[in-house]
Motif scaffolding. Structure first.
Motif, PDB file in Angstrom:
ATOM      1  N   MET A  88      35.219  36.667  50.792  1.00  0.00           N
ATOM      2  CA  MET A  88      36.069  35.685  50.062  1.00  0.00           C
ATOM      3  C   MET A  88      36.627  34.653  50.962  1.00  0.00           C
ATOM      4  SD  MET A  88      38.153  38.072  47.454  1.00  0.00           S
ATOM      5  CE  MET A  88      37.988  39.874  48.044  1.00  0.00           C
ATOM      6  N   THR A  89      36.873  35.132  52.299  1.00  0.00           N
ATOM      7  CA  THR A  89      37.384  34.122  53.128  1.00  0.00           C
ATOM      8  C   THR A  89      36.658  33.435  53.562  1.00  0.00           C
ATOM      9  OG1 THR A  89      38.895  35.779  54.161  1.00  0.00           O
ATOM     10  CG2 THR A  89      38.283  33.727  55.565  1.00  0.00           C
ATOM     11  N   HIS A 132      51.708  41.103  43.919  1.00  0.00           N
ATOM     12  CA  HIS A 132      50.536  41.089  42.834  1.00  0.00           C
ATOM     13  C   HIS A 132      49.187  40.528  43.857  1.00  0.00           C
ATOM     14  CE1 HIS A 132      53.348  42.318  39.761  1.00  0.00           C
ATOM     15  NE2 HIS A 132      54.034  40.919  39.894  1.00  0.00           N
ATOM     16  N   LEU A 133      48.841  41.122  44.795  1.00  0.00           N
ATOM     17  CA  LEU A 133      47.777  40.664  45.748  1.00  0.00           C
ATOM     18  C   LEU A 133      46.614  40.089  44.946  1.00  0.00           C
ATOM     19  CD1 LEU A 133      47.041  41.869  48.967  1.00  0.00           C
ATOM     20  CD2 LEU A 133      45.337  41.225  47.519  1.00  0.00           C
ATOM     21  N   MET A 134      45.955  40.767  44.316  1.00  0.00           N
ATOM     22  CA  MET A 134      44.642  40.487  43.584  1.00  0.00           C
ATOM     23  C   MET A 134      44.976  39.576  42.521  1.00  0.00           C
ATOM     24  SD  MET A 134      42.341  42.132  45.346  1.00  0.00           S
ATOM     25  CE  MET A 134      40.971  41.450  44.605  1.00  0.00           C
ATOM     26  N   LEU A 173      44.970  36.278  44.147  1.00  0.00           N
ATOM     27  CA  LEU A 173      43.622  35.594  44.445  1.00  0.00           C
ATOM     28  C   LEU A 173      43.002  35.280  43.353  1.00  0.00           C
ATOM     29  CD1 LEU A 173      42.558  38.305  47.228  1.00  0.00           C
ATOM     30  CD2 LEU A 173      43.037  36.033  47.349  1.00  0.00           C
ATOM     31  N   TYR A 174      42.853  36.010  42.442  1.00  0.00           N
ATOM     32  CA  TYR A 174      42.199  35.374  41.284  1.00  0.00           C
ATOM     33  C   TYR A 174      42.715  33.848  40.771  1.00  0.00           C
ATOM     34  CZ  TYR A 174      41.322  40.244  40.338  1.00  0.00           C
ATOM     35  OH  TYR A 174      40.796  41.634  40.507  1.00  0.00           O
ATOM     36  N   VAL A 175      44.118  33.988  40.631  1.00  0.00           N
ATOM     37  CA  VAL A 175      44.552  32.692  40.193  1.00  0.00           C
ATOM     38  C   VAL A 175      44.462  31.239  41.193  1.00  0.00           C
ATOM     39  CG1 VAL A 175      47.000  31.400  39.713  1.00  0.00           C
ATOM     40  CG2 VAL A 175      46.387  33.650  38.804  1.00  0.00           C
ATOM     41  N   PHE A 217      45.290  27.270  50.907  1.00  0.00           N
ATOM     42  CA  PHE A 217      46.118  28.179  51.860  1.00  0.00           C
ATOM     43  C   PHE A 217      47.247  29.112  51.169  1.00  0.00           C
ATOM     44  CE2 PHE A 217      44.907  26.565  55.776  1.00  0.00           C
ATOM     45  CZ  PHE A 217      45.767  27.406  56.847  1.00  0.00           C
ATOM     46  N   ALA A 218      47.383  28.959  49.615  1.00  0.00           N
ATOM     47  CA  ALA A 218      47.787  30.282  49.031  1.00  0.00           C
ATOM     48  C   ALA A 218      46.667  31.491  49.116  1.00  0.00           C
ATOM     49  CB  ALA A 218      47.904  29.760  47.741  1.00  0.00           C
ATOM     50  N   THR A 219      45.540  31.367  49.482  1.00  0.00           N
ATOM     51  CA  THR A 219      44.682  32.343  49.499  1.00  0.00           C
ATOM     52  C   THR A 219      44.807  33.178  51.058  1.00  0.00           C
ATOM     53  OG1 THR A 219      42.787  31.365  50.470  1.00  0.00           O
ATOM     54  CG2 THR A 219      43.055  31.154  48.047  1.00  0.00           C
TER      55      THR A 219
END
Length: 403
Positions: A207-208, A262-264, A267-269, A303-305
Motif C-alpha cells: 500500500m505504501t 479509526h486506522l483502516m 486509509l480507505y477514505v 500524506f494523510a496515508t
C-alpha cells in the motif's frame, strides 16, 4: 507530546530538505560540474536507491546499540554526507555524498517511528509518528524553497552546508531530549526478518509503494504540466510546490489524528479520495485556480496515508518492529522511483504531460484495493479467533447426569 519529538522533527526537517532541494538546484549543479541535466538527475536517483538499500542495512547494524545512540549515529552520517556534497570537487564525489546522506534516511525514520510511538500512550502512537513526520512535510514548505533560493542566489554549496548544520542541530536534540532506552536483549536478525512472513506487513508495504507512488506520478512532472498545460510561468512553480507542502502538513496531522481512532477507515477514505483527485487532475490541470487547489489536495490526501501506514506496519510487526518500520520508509522511495518511471513512459509514448495523473490514479486505486483486502483478512482473523475462544456448550444430558 514530549519534547523528544521536537528533536526527531528537526532531524526529519533536515532530511526532507536535502532529499528534495536538489530538484531545484539541478541546473546549477549541472552547470558547475559541466554535466548534462539527465546526468545530474543521478543525484536524485542515487539518493532514492540509497534510501531503499540503506534502510534495512543501517537498521540491522543498529541492533547492536540502543535506539537513541543509533539515531545519533545516523544524524552524524547525514552530516558527513552533506558536507561531502558541499565540498565535492567533481560530480562523482558529490554523488557519493548524496548516497552517504541517504543511508541515514530510511533507518532514521524507521527507528524514529518506533521511538516516537514508545514515547506516548497507545492511543496516541499515530499522532506521535505524525509529529515526527511534520518535520519532513514542513521541509517542503520552508526548507526546500528557502534552500533553493539560497542556492540560486549565493551558490548551491552554501545550501548543503546549511543542511549539514540542521543535521548537527538534530543530533544535539536527540542527544539532549530523547530518553535513554536499554538495548533490546536477544534481538536477532532472524527475529526481525520473521515480521516479513506476516501477510499484513507485506500488504501495508505494498500500500505504501502504490499509494505514495500515486502522488509522485503527478508531482514528479508538475513543472512541465503547470507551465505547458495550466499556463503558469516557470517562476510560479516554486509557490505551487509550497502549496503542495502545505497540503502535506495538513494531511499528515489529520492522518495522525484519525488513524489513532479509526486506522483502516482512514486509509480507505484517503486512498479512495486520492485516486479520484488524481484522475480529476487530468481535467483541472488545464485551469490555473483548479490546478492549484488540486495540488493542495494531492499533498494532503497523499500524506494523510503516511501515519496510518507506518502505524499499521508497527502494529502488525509488533514483535520486531524496527526493521519492518525502516523498510516501509524505503517503500515510500521505491514508490517514488516506480511512479516517476511509469509517468515518464506515458509522456514519452505521446500521451501528454497530464497522462501521469492517470498513472497515479491507477496506483492509488490499487492501494485502496489492497487496503480493502487487508481489512477483510483482519476481520476474518478476528472472527475466527473469537469463535475459537468461545467455550463449547456442554450437552444438556451430560450436565443433568452430573446433577
Amino acid at each position: 507530546m514530549p519534547l523528544a519529538l521536537l528533536a526527531l522533527a528537526i532531524g526529519a526537517f533536515g532530511i526532507g530538505t536535502t532529499e528534495f532541494v536538489i530538484m531545484g538546484l539541478l541546473p546549477d549543479v549541472a552547470s558547475d560540474f559541466q554535466v548534462s541535466i539527465p546526468t545530474a538527475g543521478f543525484l536524485v536517483t542515487g539518493y532514492a536507491l540509497g534510501v531503499v538499500l540503506g534502510a534495512p542495512l543501517m537498521t540491522v547494524l543498529g541492533t547492536r546499540v540502543t535506539r537513541k545512540h543509533m539515531l545519533m549515529l545516523l544524524m552524524g552520517l547525514f552530516v558527513v554526507g552533506n558536507v561531502i556534497s558541499a565540498v565535492a570537487p567533481v560530480f562523482e564525489v558529490m554523488l557519493l555524498g548524496r548516497v552517504v546522506a541517504s543511508l541515514a534516511h530510511g533507518a532514521f525514520f524507521g527507528i524514529g517511528s518506533v521511538v516516537a510511538a514508545d514515547l506516548v500512550a497507545p492511543e496516541k502512537k499515530a499522532g506521535a509518528i505524525a509529529m515526527m513526520f511534520t518535520g519532513l512535510t514542513v521541509a517542503n514548505v520552508v526548507g526546500v524553497p528557502l534552500g533553493t533560493f539560497i542556492g540560486q542566489s549565493v551558490g548551491w554549496r552554501v545550501t548543503f552546508f546549511i543542511v549539514a548544520g540542521l543535521g548537527v542541530l538534530g543530533l544535539l536534540g536527540v542527544a539532549k531530549l530523547v530518553p535513554e532506552q536499554p538495548r533490546a536483549e536477544g534481538v536477532r536478525i532472524r527475529h526481525e526478518l520473521a515480521a516479513f512472513r506476516n501477510v499484513q506487513v507485506l500488504l501495508a508495504m505494498a500500500m505504501t509503494v502504490l499509494g505514495f507512488g500515486g502522488v509522485f506520478a503527478a508531482i514528479t512532472y508538475i513543472t512541465p504540466m503547470m507551465t505547458d498545460t495550466a499556463g503558469y510561468a516557470a517562476s510560479s512553480v516554486t509557490w505551487l510546490l509550497v502549496l503542495f507542502g502545505l497540503g502535506m502538513v495538513g494531511g499528515n496531522l489529520l492522518g495522525g489524528k484519525f488513524a489513532d481512532r479509526h486506522l483502516m477507515p482512514m486509509l480507505y477514505v484517503s486512498l479512495g479520495a486520492l485516486a479520484v483527485v488524481l484522475a480529476l487532475f487530468t481535467l483541472t490541470a488545464h485551469d490555473k485556480i483548479a490546478a492549484a487547489v488540486t495540488i493542495v489536495l494531492i499533498g494532503g490526501l497523499g500524506f494523510a496515508t503516511v501515519p496510518p501506514l507506518q502505524k499499521r506496519v508497527l502494529d502488525q510487526a509488533a514483535g520486531a518492529p524496527t526493521l519492518a518500520s525502516a523498510v516501509n520508509i524505503g517503500a515510500f522511495n521505491l514508490g517514488n522511483a516506480l511512479a516517476a518511471w511509469l509517468g515518464g513512459m506515458v509522456i514519452a509514448a505521446g500521451f501528454g504531460y497530464t497522462a501521469p495523473n492517470w498513472v497515479g490514479a491507477v496506483l492509488a486505486a490499487s492501494a485502496l484495493l489492497l487496503a480493502l483486502l487487508s481489512g477483510a483478512l483482519e476481520r476474518r482473523t478476528v472472527s475466527r479467533d473469537r469463535l475459537t475462544a468461545e467455550p463449547v456448550a456442554e450437552p444438556a444430558a451430560a450436565a443433568v447426569g452430573r446433577l
